[in-house]
Design a protein around this motif. Sequence first.
Motif, PDB file in Angstrom:
ATOM      1  N   ILE A  73      -4.865   8.189 -38.507  1.00 18.51           N
ATOM      2  CA  ILE A  73      -4.491   8.984 -37.332  1.00 18.51           C
ATOM      3  C   ILE A  73      -5.227   8.477 -36.102  1.00 18.51           C
ATOM      4  O   ILE A  73      -6.427   8.192 -36.177  1.00 18.51           O
ATOM      5  N   ILE A  74      -4.515   8.359 -34.968  1.00 14.46           N
ATOM      6  CA  ILE A  74      -5.229   8.175 -33.697  1.00 14.46           C
ATOM      7  C   ILE A  74      -4.887   9.371 -32.807  1.00 14.46           C
ATOM      8  O   ILE A  74      -3.823   9.973 -32.955  1.00 14.46           O
ATOM      9  N   GLU A  75      -5.790   9.701 -31.904  1.00 19.75           N
ATOM     10  CA  GLU A  75      -5.542  10.852 -31.030  1.00 19.75           C
ATOM     11  C   GLU A  75      -5.434  10.402 -29.583  1.00 19.75           C
ATOM     12  O   GLU A  75      -6.134   9.472 -29.160  1.00 19.75           O
ATOM     13  N   ILE A  76      -4.525  11.064 -28.852  1.00 29.01           N
ATOM     14  CA  ILE A  76      -4.372  10.773 -27.425  1.00 29.01           C
ATOM     15  C   ILE A  76      -4.398  12.093 -26.652  1.00 29.01           C
ATOM     16  O   ILE A  76      -3.993  13.139 -27.163  1.00 29.01           O
ATOM     17  N   ALA A  77      -4.889  12.029 -25.405  1.00 28.54           N
ATOM     18  CA  ALA A  77      -4.961  13.233 -24.570  1.00 28.54           C
ATOM     19  C   ALA A  77      -4.985  12.802 -23.107  1.00 28.54           C
ATOM     20  O   ALA A  77      -5.103  11.609 -22.802  1.00 28.54           O
ATOM     21  N   GLY A  78      -4.887  13.768 -22.217  1.00 20.48           N
ATOM     22  CA  GLY A  78      -4.896  13.462 -20.793  1.00 20.48           C
ATOM     23  C   GLY A  78      -6.295  13.133 -20.296  1.00 20.48           C
ATOM     24  O   GLY A  78      -7.270  13.305 -21.011  1.00 20.48           O
ATOM     25  N   PRO A  79      -6.404  12.677 -19.032  1.00 22.33           N
ATOM     26  CA  PRO A  79      -7.700  12.259 -18.498  1.00 22.33           C
ATOM     27  C   PRO A  79      -8.620  13.411 -18.115  1.00 22.33           C
ATOM     28  O   PRO A  79      -9.807  13.199 -17.892  1.00 22.33           O
ATOM     29  N   GLU A  80      -8.087  14.660 -18.034  1.00 20.48           N
ATOM     30  CA  GLU A  80      -8.933  15.796 -17.615  1.00 20.48           C
ATOM     31  C   GLU A  80      -8.946  16.883 -18.679  1.00 20.48           C
ATOM     32  O   GLU A  80      -7.892  17.242 -19.204  1.00 20.48           O
ATOM     33  N   ARG A  81     -10.168  17.402 -18.919  1.00 22.00           N
ATOM     34  CA  ARG A  81     -10.320  18.510 -19.872  1.00 22.00           C
ATOM     35  C   ARG A  81     -10.851  19.729 -19.108  1.00 22.00           C
ATOM     36  O   ARG A  81     -11.822  19.597 -18.364  1.00 22.00           O
ATOM     37  N   ALA A  82     -10.199  20.871 -19.284  1.00 21.37           N
ATOM     38  CA  ALA A  82     -10.624  22.091 -18.564  1.00 21.37           C
ATOM     39  C   ALA A  82     -10.157  23.298 -19.369  1.00 21.37           C
ATOM     40  O   ALA A  82      -9.323  23.167 -20.265  1.00 21.37           O
ATOM     41  N   PRO A  83     -10.683  24.504 -19.047  1.00 21.50           N
ATOM     42  CA  PRO A  83     -10.201  25.692 -19.762  1.00 21.50           C
ATOM     43  C   PRO A  83      -8.683  25.833 -19.601  1.00 21.50           C
ATOM     44  O   PRO A  83      -8.130  25.603 -18.520  1.00 21.50           O
ATOM     45  N   PHE A  84      -8.042  26.217 -20.708  1.00 24.94           N
ATOM     46  CA  PHE A  84      -6.584  26.344 -20.785  1.00 24.94           C
ATOM     47  C   PHE A  84      -6.058  27.232 -19.641  1.00 24.94           C
ATOM     48  O   PHE A  84      -5.111  26.891 -18.931  1.00 24.94           O
ATOM     49  N   ASN A  85      -6.721  28.406 -19.418  1.00 22.57           N
ATOM     50  CA  ASN A  85      -6.225  29.339 -18.384  1.00 22.57           C
ATOM     51  C   ASN A  85      -6.269  28.708 -16.997  1.00 22.57           C
ATOM     52  O   ASN A  85      -5.375  28.898 -16.179  1.00 22.57           O
ATOM     53  N   GLU A  86      -7.308  27.864 -16.742  1.00 21.53           N
ATOM     54  CA  GLU A  86      -7.414  27.232 -15.413  1.00 21.53           C
ATOM     55  C   GLU A  86      -6.296  26.221 -15.208  1.00 21.53           C
ATOM     56  O   GLU A  86      -5.735  26.101 -14.116  1.00 21.53           O
ATOM     57  N   ILE A  87      -5.963  25.483 -16.259  1.00 20.77           N
ATOM     58  CA  ILE A  87      -4.905  24.473 -16.134  1.00 20.77           C
ATOM     59  C   ILE A  87      -3.552  25.140 -15.902  1.00 20.77           C
ATOM     60  O   ILE A  87      -2.767  24.718 -15.050  1.00 20.77           O
ATOM     61  N   VAL A  88      -3.290  26.207 -16.646  1.00 23.43           N
ATOM     62  CA  VAL A  88      -2.007  26.911 -16.457  1.00 23.43           C
ATOM     63  C   VAL A  88      -1.953  27.529 -15.054  1.00 23.43           C
ATOM     64  O   VAL A  88      -0.911  27.488 -14.384  1.00 23.43           O
TER      65      VAL A  88
END
Length: 250
Positions: A180-195
């Motif tokens: 398995i390899i994992e991919i994600a976006g360049p920014e990590r933040a609390p879910f509620n803040e992103i929404v």
Amino acid sequence: MKIVVIGGTGMIGSKTVAILRQGSHEVTAASPQSGVNTITGEGLKEVMVDVQVVIDLANSPSFEDKAVLEFFETSGRNLLAAEAAADVRHHVALSIVGIDRSDNGYFRAKVAQEKLIKASGIPYTIIRSAQFMEFLGAIATSGTDGNIVRISPGLFQPIAADDVAANVADVALSAPRNGIIEIAGPERAPFNEIVARYLKAVGDPHEVVSDPEARYFGGRVEERSLVPLGEARLGRIHMDEWLRHSRTHA
Ligand SMILES: NC(=O)c1ccc[n+]([C@@H]2O[C@H](COP(=O)([O-])OP(=O)(O)OC[C@H]3O[C@@H](n4cnc5c(N)ncnc54)[C@H](OP(=O)(O)O)[C@@H]3O)[C@@H](O)[C@H]2O)c1
């Protein structure tokens, strides 16, 4: 190289097909419309002739718990059997970060899909992606409760579909990892803040409330349920850039 993209007309599928066609590869975008159906088995034998790599980007038409499980189990079984008979050398599938750390019907179906791949004997790479930025609207809708949107403060790291497709194409042209390899976006933040950032940018007046009990499509979200725990490949497109681009093209 001869490559088949199952679900090649979908959101990630069509972007992946376009990237691969820029190289000197023979790429088939397979879907029920083109006569390839992983549920009925129609067209699977024919489309596999001389194929080295199969990329599975199909998605279930229904997200209801039982229907989605049946889709990924039946589709996976039929597809992997056809690949084994045709001696396909690399099976690439797109899965989701944290499917074994939060419990919802869709995640259980993706776990079942991964199990079939691991047991198939076909060399494979599973790409576990964080949620697509393109999915933020549907996420907000699912958390809507009257005038407010309840979202967990757990960490979130969405990735743009263009970055997902670039990674899928790159993996398909590389040797199988048998892992398995994992991919994600360049920014990590609390879910509620992103929404909340998303809703503000699209002019949606709903207020986002941070709620540790808010479920993600029925599953509990702890601080790190939805983000990669170890090393992950990061997309290049930041959310502000994606928001500007999606507004221009809306
Ligand atoms: N949403 C997220 O945040 C997220 C995150 C990580 C991973 N993923 C995974 O990413 C993958 C691709 O998602 P997507 O959003 O790009 O999907 P999508 O836009 O809904 O496209 C689904 C594709 O599957 C095809 N398909 C449906 N039934 C089929 C069948 N019986 N046989 C063959 N093809 C069939 C569709 O063909 P038609 O157009 O002909 O119907 C379409 O090409 C999914 O496996 C999903 O689990 C999603």
